[in-house]
Design an enzyme around this catalytic site. Sequence first.
Site, mmCIF file in Angstrom:
data_model
loop_
_atom_site.group_PDB
_atom_site.id
_atom_site.type_symbol
_atom_site.label_atom_id
_atom_site.label_comp_id
_atom_site.label_asym_id
_atom_site.label_seq_id
_atom_site.Cartn_x
_atom_site.Cartn_y
_atom_site.Cartn_z
ATOM 1 N N HIS A 1 37.005 42.680 45.768
ATOM 2 C CA HIS A 1 37.800 43.507 44.848
ATOM 3 C C HIS A 1 37.882 44.781 45.134
ATOM 4 C CE1 HIS A 1 37.329 40.211 41.475
ATOM 5 N NE2 HIS A 1 36.259 39.775 42.506
ATOM 6 N N LEU A 2 39.271 45.526 45.443
ATOM 7 C CA LEU A 2 39.281 46.716 45.590
ATOM 8 C C LEU A 2 39.568 47.752 44.677
ATOM 9 C CD1 LEU A 2 41.634 46.221 48.626
ATOM 10 C CD2 LEU A 2 39.096 46.905 48.741
ATOM 11 N N ARG A 3 39.577 47.471 43.307
ATOM 12 C CA ARG A 3 39.603 48.250 42.242
ATOM 13 C C ARG A 3 40.807 49.567 42.264
ATOM 14 N NH1 ARG A 3 36.480 44.933 40.154
ATOM 15 N NH2 ARG A 3 34.184 44.875 40.460
ATOM 16 N N ASN B 1 42.319 41.636 39.313
ATOM 17 C CA ASN B 1 41.670 42.102 38.142
ATOM 18 C C ASN B 1 41.615 43.594 38.262
ATOM 19 O OD1 ASN B 1 39.554 41.891 39.812
ATOM 20 N ND2 ASN B 1 37.860 41.462 38.497
ATOM 21 N N PHE C 1 29.083 42.857 35.843
ATOM 22 C CA PHE C 1 28.725 41.743 36.923
ATOM 23 C C PHE C 1 29.206 42.304 38.352
ATOM 24 C CE2 PHE C 1 29.239 39.491 32.857
ATOM 25 C CZ PHE C 1 27.917 38.522 33.002
ATOM 26 N N GLY C 2 28.512 41.911 39.246
ATOM 27 C CA GLY C 2 29.236 42.378 40.598
ATOM 28 C C GLY C 2 28.165 42.975 41.598
ATOM 29 N N ASP D 1 32.876 38.430 47.726
ATOM 30 C CA ASP D 1 33.134 38.740 46.326
ATOM 31 C C ASP D 1 32.762 40.075 46.111
ATOM 32 O OD1 ASP D 1 33.836 38.832 43.719
ATOM 33 O OD2 ASP D 1 32.435 37.302 43.001
ATOM 34 N N HIS E 1 33.592 31.268 44.955
ATOM 35 C CA HIS E 1 32.304 31.504 44.857
ATOM 36 C C HIS E 1 31.622 30.322 44.187
ATOM 37 C CE1 HIS E 1 33.811 33.071 41.089
ATOM 38 N NE2 HIS E 1 34.305 34.012 41.440
ATOM 39 N N ASP F 1 41.000 35.558 38.907
ATOM 40 C CA ASP F 1 39.853 35.791 39.329
ATOM 41 C C ASP F 1 39.104 36.831 38.509
ATOM 42 O OD1 ASP F 1 37.349 34.983 41.097
ATOM 43 O OD2 ASP F 1 37.526 37.312 41.113
HETATM 44 O O1 DOR Z 1 30.464 39.218 39.450
HETATM 45 C C1 DOR Z 1 31.642 39.457 39.854
HETATM 46 N N1 DOR Z 1 32.387 40.436 39.651
HETATM 47 N N2 DOR Z 1 32.351 38.307 39.603
HETATM 48 C C2 DOR Z 1 33.599 38.199 39.481
HETATM 49 O O2 DOR Z 1 34.153 37.199 39.322
HETATM 50 C C3 DOR Z 1 34.439 39.772 39.020
HETATM 51 C C4 DOR Z 1 33.738 40.529 39.846
HETATM 52 C C5 DOR Z 1 34.172 42.041 39.401
HETATM 53 O O3 DOR Z 1 35.568 42.254 39.221
HETATM 54 O O4 DOR Z 1 33.573 42.826 39.226
HETATM 55 ZN ZN ZN Z 2 35.380 35.544 40.609
#
Ligand code: DOR
Ligand code: ZN
Length: 426
Positions: free
Chosen positions: A62-64, A94, A323-324, A305, A232, A152
């Site tokens: 995820h590069l934001r 996302n 989350f993440g 991830d 994942h 995702d």
């Molecule tokens: O922990 C996660 N963070 N799982 C995901 O599927 C999305 C990700 C996020 O974009 O922060």
């Molecule tokens: Zn995911």
Amino acid sequence: MGLLIKNAVIVNPDKIAAKPQDILCVDGKINKIAAGIAAENHDVVDAKGKKILPGFIDMHVHLRQPGREDKETIETGSRAAAKGGFTSIFCMPNTQPVIDNAMVVEFIIREAKRAGLCNVYPVGAISKGQHDQELTDMAELKEAGCLAISDDGKSVLNSRLFRLAMEYAKMLDLLVIEHCQDPLLSAGGVMNEGEVSTRLGLKGDPAIAETVIVARDIEIARYLDARVHLAHMSLERSVELIRWAKVQGIKVTAEACPHHFALTDEACASFETGTKVNPPLRSKEDIEAIKAGIADGTIDCIVTDHAPHTKEDKELGFDDAPFGLIGLETALGLVIKELVKPGIIDLPKMVDRMSTSPARVTGLKNKGTIKEGFDADLVIIDEHKEWTVTTAGFVSKSKNSPFVGWKLVGEAQLTVCGGNVVFRAA
Ligand code: DOR
Ligand code: ZN
């Protein structure tokens, strides 16, 4: 003038070379592999005593950017990738706006080229806005440069939509990547549902939230004779379902993350929000099954991830924090510490799971193996180097890692992307 890497022991998915060799890179390609290549006017790197591997390929990052450049940008994420030994990364849709049209895809590709540190492949969304209602224009996404599509961050819960996505993707030869987590079953869950969540008084996300989607997707893939890639994977039961599906000849591939084999849900007892991740950290039995799945190839790829979040966001309570966790800079050290050193996999198998298989699954030609004519995407590693993870050591813009303070084994020393040195250890 090219880049000449001297005295490197080449590790490919089938073997570790018996003797050191030289690798000459010209115009972004591996031009020649031989002993004693003359230096002439090339830039020379001495890899004596080190191993050289195909650059790692992370199918799940995820590069934001666009939208949350305070968490990560294409440039800072690419820098973290290069430091971790990754030369190609796939970035998930996302973002804000979502990667659901050609303009966003083209923007990311342009920014990645400008940064010039890593190959970046945008993953297009399956549904417009990731709203699970209407399909994106997949032909447009493919034309703009997408190799894969995914929603995702969430599952495509709408089974009819998912079936259609799989049919279109099959026609267009796009890889469908599914985040397996039924949002109705997992609603409100902040960690794995089980004894630990009960003890901590935290709402649990049950295993069936993952496995019902795994089972559904395998069944849709079978019905359509189409391929699906499951993101994942975190559970013993998921590994069993995938192993069964592969025996049946169903076109399913899968990935797992280092945090899902390095940590159990007991880690959440610290209430450290770095351990809050989707899917959640699971049990000891699940960890063992994920490791076995990686070893026997049921799990094709290891991915990170990488999910950067700001300090402010992660300073919220366990129920409210996002989350993440970030993973690009710790993946190699965790894989060697948890899988290679204990003898679960050897270095060639690590290369397969981190380079060769991701190239095969995503359809990247000329990557994932060190071979004349292939892309000059390479990483020199010291697989014995012990180092301690520190917040200050991260080059990612975010520092949300549950591994700070951990002693890891194995480090990228020099990363080469397209024949250019993009990272050199201090
Ligand atoms: O922990 C996660 N963070 N799982 C995901 O599927 C999305 C990700 C996020 O974009 O922060
Ligand atoms: Zn995911």
